[in-house]
Design a protein around this motif. Sequence first.
Motif, PDB file in Angstrom:
ATOM      1  N   ILE A  79       0.850  -1.193   0.000  1.00 21.04           N
ATOM      2  CA  ILE A  79       0.000   0.000   0.000  1.00 21.04           C
ATOM      3  C   ILE A  79       0.885   1.241   0.000  1.00 21.04           C
ATOM      4  CG2 ILE A  79      -1.585   1.369   1.408  1.00 21.04           C
ATOM      5  CD1 ILE A  79      -2.922  -1.213   2.275  1.00 21.04           C
ATOM      6  N   GLN A  80       0.596   2.165  -0.899  1.00 18.08           N
ATOM      7  CA  GLN A  80       1.361   3.408  -0.981  1.00 18.08           C
ATOM      8  C   GLN A  80       0.539   4.577  -0.446  1.00 18.08           C
ATOM      9  OE1 GLN A  80       2.606   3.522  -5.207  1.00 18.08           O
ATOM     10  NE2 GLN A  80       4.693   3.256  -4.439  1.00 18.08           N
ATOM     11  N   LEU A  81       1.195   5.386   0.363  1.00 10.69           N
ATOM     12  CA  LEU A  81       0.578   6.567   0.953  1.00 10.69           C
ATOM     13  C   LEU A  81       1.479   7.761   0.677  1.00 10.69           C
ATOM     14  CD1 LEU A  81      -0.138   4.969   4.462  1.00 10.69           C
ATOM     15  CD2 LEU A  81      -1.697   5.011   2.498  1.00 10.69           C
ATOM     16  N   GLY A  82       0.899   8.954   0.645  1.00 10.57           N
ATOM     17  CA  GLY A  82       1.742  10.133   0.511  1.00 10.57           C
ATOM     18  C   GLY A  82       1.223  11.161  -0.466  1.00 10.57           C
ATOM     19  N   LEU A  83       2.072  12.151  -0.718  1.00  9.03           N
ATOM     20  CA  LEU A  83       1.695  13.322  -1.499  1.00  9.03           C
ATOM     21  C   LEU A  83       2.691  13.529  -2.653  1.00  9.03           C
ATOM     22  CD1 LEU A  83       0.977  15.538   1.614  1.00  9.03           C
ATOM     23  CD2 LEU A  83      -0.770  14.600   0.075  1.00  9.03           C
ATOM     24  N   PRO A  84       2.504  12.837  -3.775  1.00  6.12           N
ATOM     25  CA  PRO A  84       3.460  12.928  -4.884  1.00  6.12           C
ATOM     26  C   PRO A  84       3.161  14.045  -5.881  1.00  6.12           C
ATOM     27  CG  PRO A  84       1.846  11.235  -5.372  1.00  6.12           C
ATOM     28  CD  PRO A  84       1.479  11.801  -4.017  1.00  6.12           C
ATOM     29  N   GLU A  85       2.343  15.020  -5.509  1.00  5.66           N
ATOM     30  CA  GLU A  85       1.900  16.039  -6.468  1.00  5.66           C
ATOM     31  C   GLU A  85       3.039  16.762  -7.172  1.00  5.66           C
ATOM     32  OE1 GLU A  85      -1.676  15.949  -3.610  1.00  5.66           O
ATOM     33  OE2 GLU A  85       0.460  15.522  -3.570  1.00  5.66           O
ATOM     34  N   VAL A  86       4.160  16.957  -6.482  1.00  5.11           N
ATOM     35  CA  VAL A  86       5.269  17.707  -7.088  1.00  5.11           C
ATOM     36  C   VAL A  86       5.751  17.040  -8.367  1.00  5.11           C
ATOM     37  CG1 VAL A  86       7.108  16.533  -5.780  1.00  5.11           C
ATOM     38  CG2 VAL A  86       7.435  18.891  -6.570  1.00  5.11           C
ATOM     39  N   SER A  87       5.616  15.718  -8.458  1.00  5.38           N
ATOM     40  CA  SER A  87       6.050  15.000  -9.662  1.00  5.38           C
ATOM     41  C   SER A  87       5.123  15.256 -10.841  1.00  5.38           C
ATOM     42  CB  SER A  87       6.127  13.492  -9.385  1.00  5.38           C
ATOM     43  OG  SER A  87       4.839  12.957  -9.125  1.00  5.38           O
ATOM     44  N   LEU A  88       3.977  15.878 -10.589  1.00  2.00           N
ATOM     45  CA  LEU A  88       3.032  16.236 -11.647  1.00  2.00           C
ATOM     46  C   LEU A  88       2.969  17.751 -11.847  1.00  2.00           C
ATOM     47  CD1 LEU A  88       0.095  13.791 -10.782  1.00  2.00           C
ATOM     48  CD2 LEU A  88       1.872  13.484 -12.500  1.00  2.00           C
ATOM     49  N   GLY A  89       3.924  18.468 -11.282  1.00  2.00           N
ATOM     50  CA  GLY A  89       3.932  19.921 -11.426  1.00  2.00           C
ATOM     51  C   GLY A  89       2.907  20.615 -10.559  1.00  2.00           C
ATOM     52  N   LEU A  90       2.368  19.898  -9.580  1.00  2.00           N
ATOM     53  CA  LEU A  90       1.346  20.454  -8.684  1.00  2.00           C
ATOM     54  C   LEU A  90       1.862  20.445  -7.249  1.00  2.00           C
ATOM     55  CD1 LEU A  90      -1.800  18.647 -10.145  1.00  2.00           C
ATOM     56  CD2 LEU A  90      -1.249  21.074 -10.375  1.00  2.00           C
ATOM     57  N   MET A  91       1.033  20.862  -6.328  1.00  2.00           N
ATOM     58  CA  MET A  91       1.359  20.813  -4.906  1.00  2.00           C
ATOM     59  C   MET A  91       0.130  20.354  -4.141  1.00  2.00           C
ATOM     60  SD  MET A  91       1.261  24.872  -3.922  1.00  2.00           S
ATOM     61  CE  MET A  91       0.785  24.726  -2.196  1.00  2.00           C
ATOM     62  N   PRO A  92       0.299  19.723  -2.993  1.00  2.00           N
ATOM     63  CA  PRO A  92      -0.865  19.383  -2.179  1.00  2.00           C
ATOM     64  C   PRO A  92      -1.564  20.681  -1.787  1.00  2.00           C
ATOM     65  CG  PRO A  92       1.117  18.270  -1.389  1.00  2.00           C
ATOM     66  CD  PRO A  92       1.558  19.305  -2.373  1.00  2.00           C
TER      67      PRO A  92
END
Length: 713
Positions: free
Chosen positions: A132-145
């Motif tokens: 199971i993966q948890l977390g905030l990977p938005e930066v890898s899509l050019g976004l931010m949480p």
Amino acid sequence: METIRYALDQGIATVTFDEPGSPVNTMKPQWQADMVTLAERLTADREQLRGVLLTSAKTTFFAGADLKGVLQLKAADAATGFTGIEKLKKAFRRIETLGVPVVSLVNGAALGGGWEVALIGHARFALDNPKIQLGLPEVSLGLMPGATGITKMTRLLGLMGAQPYLMEGKLFNPHQALEMGLVNGLAASADELHQMGLAFIEANPQINQPWDRKDYKMPGGTPSSPKIAQGLTVMPAMMFNKTHGLYPAAQAILEAMVEGAQVDYDTACRIESRKLAKLMVGQNAKNMITAFFFNLNAIKAGKSRPAGIAPWKPAKVGILGAGMMGAGIAYANAARGIPSVLRDVTLDKAQAGRDYSRQITDKQVAKGRMDAGKQAALLGLIEPTADVAALAGCDLIIEAVFENRALKAQVTREAEAVMAAGGTFASNTSTLPITGLAQASQRPAKFVGIHFFSPVDKMKLVEIIRGKDTDDESVARAYDYVLAIGKTPIVVNDSRGFFTSRVFGTFVMEGAAMLDEGIPAPLIEQAGLAAGMPVGPLAVMDETSLSLSVHVLDQTRADFAADGQTYTATRGELFTEKMVKQLNRPGRAAGGGFYDYPAGAKKQLWPGLKSFEKPLTGDPQALLAELKDRLLYRQAIETARCMAENVLTSTHDANIGSIFGIGFPAWTGGAMQFIYSEGVERFTQRSAELAARYGAGFALSDAVKAVIEKHRP
């Protein structure tokens, strides 16, 4: 509510996220509206409530944002986006300040917005599953949480503790989350998960979020704390050195973390919303979402794999050549449990190839990531040999010998004679056309190109090349094999240099041409880095070797001559040839090329390059911008030519192949996406300007213009 089911029983409100007709839950507009309704419903039922359980009806907990919607946003939508984000956060805030315990039951992956939904809870319990993966990977899509993720993670872990999980998008599993204090417990089953949630509610009838308590202190200190302030002083410079200002999301995340840590919770959330609203409408996010979500998922879903062919996995793989490539392929197989026979001309060389896997795994054992037993099992899957008969039973054989047609033909004939019936033969060539190499095969329909990149253990991309006679089954088998070893396949049609080597060649040769024009080498290298390439064109050619480029040039001339034609070398190719044949500078492996490599010291540009320099005129910044354009446009144009010539057949293969295979800057979304992000009209005009100054390499034919228009998003 269409996407949320609500049930109230004996004071426990069970909220079940269940988006209809979808395998996952997403933050689509309807769900956002439903969350507002949910907050109102819970508020109305407040007097009856003892607690709230947030659950999912899917196999995952929550998947995150609606990325298709982000691609459609324009600059004018920023204000509306801000309002929408704030409205959703208000619903979150109402739920977590009801005065009753709210518990998130995380039954599967919770990434991006999904983890932010989990953070609504005063407590989180997760299934004890390391996958199971948890977390905030938005930066890898050019976004931010932007749905409280930055504000809450910073307050839970502190500025320094949260940095890897926000600015780098580092993921974690439930056990790691437990160690960090981000989940309160792990369950072996869904029933146990539910019981843990109920037990927490009974034990904590009145609870607030940590930051809402009077005694709350930020872990590690605030930005005014001396140790934190010292780290924050250098962090922007370190980040710029890494990103060259090309990734605004990382900058925005840092700003939101630091600014938000100095104000109250609600103000911090508002800062976060403003910065996300700006990023969401920017071109950088659109580029990265296109590549790293939609294009990458298209490849994983098999969009480039021939349809109608049964899934396949090789029982045993034969590898011809135990040099760096062959040894790397053997490791990639063994790491995924696939046995390999590693053959070279002597047993010593074959054993040395297996020792490459020992070297890699020794490091893992030393760091505690692998035990000795698993290392022994992995090494046991690689059989070194000098005997061709040992290849018997291999249903996939990969040739990875030196780029010499005669040698490749010889080992092909030897290996095919003992290969398992119905097996597939592959060549790992990086430049030689597969159709020509297949002439040595008894079954050219079962001959395919599988081009790995060096070092194999680190490079994720594999280029699958369909020769003129290669059948669909062989391409599908190659595709399945690449996925089975955990790598990313793209499919291209046969051509000299295929796609990646051909486009990579334009990058390094443009750098060599700049040298021949008299542009200082340091400025050329800086232009490559400033454009977002991993290294400058001269440095990377030194690593791959100038002599190899000259060998390819000689082979190309010979092939053209055999067809009664004359090959016209480019300015860059001629300069590289001069470096090797006249100046004896063949590259790093042979002592030095564009760079010198003094023992025990950092590499440095070869002083002899100064003899080619000419005085610079005009604005230095304008010159740097021109060099950056040349390096990016030249590669993008060659990629479009590959599309026009049917070497490439999809933009997802073009974008992912260019990023993962040749290091085309991730901020662009890939070589074809770069064209569209520039704007087709502007790209066409700029290409014409560059062609007028620097030659036909920048010229767009009618066929290329047509294919760009055909695939315009």
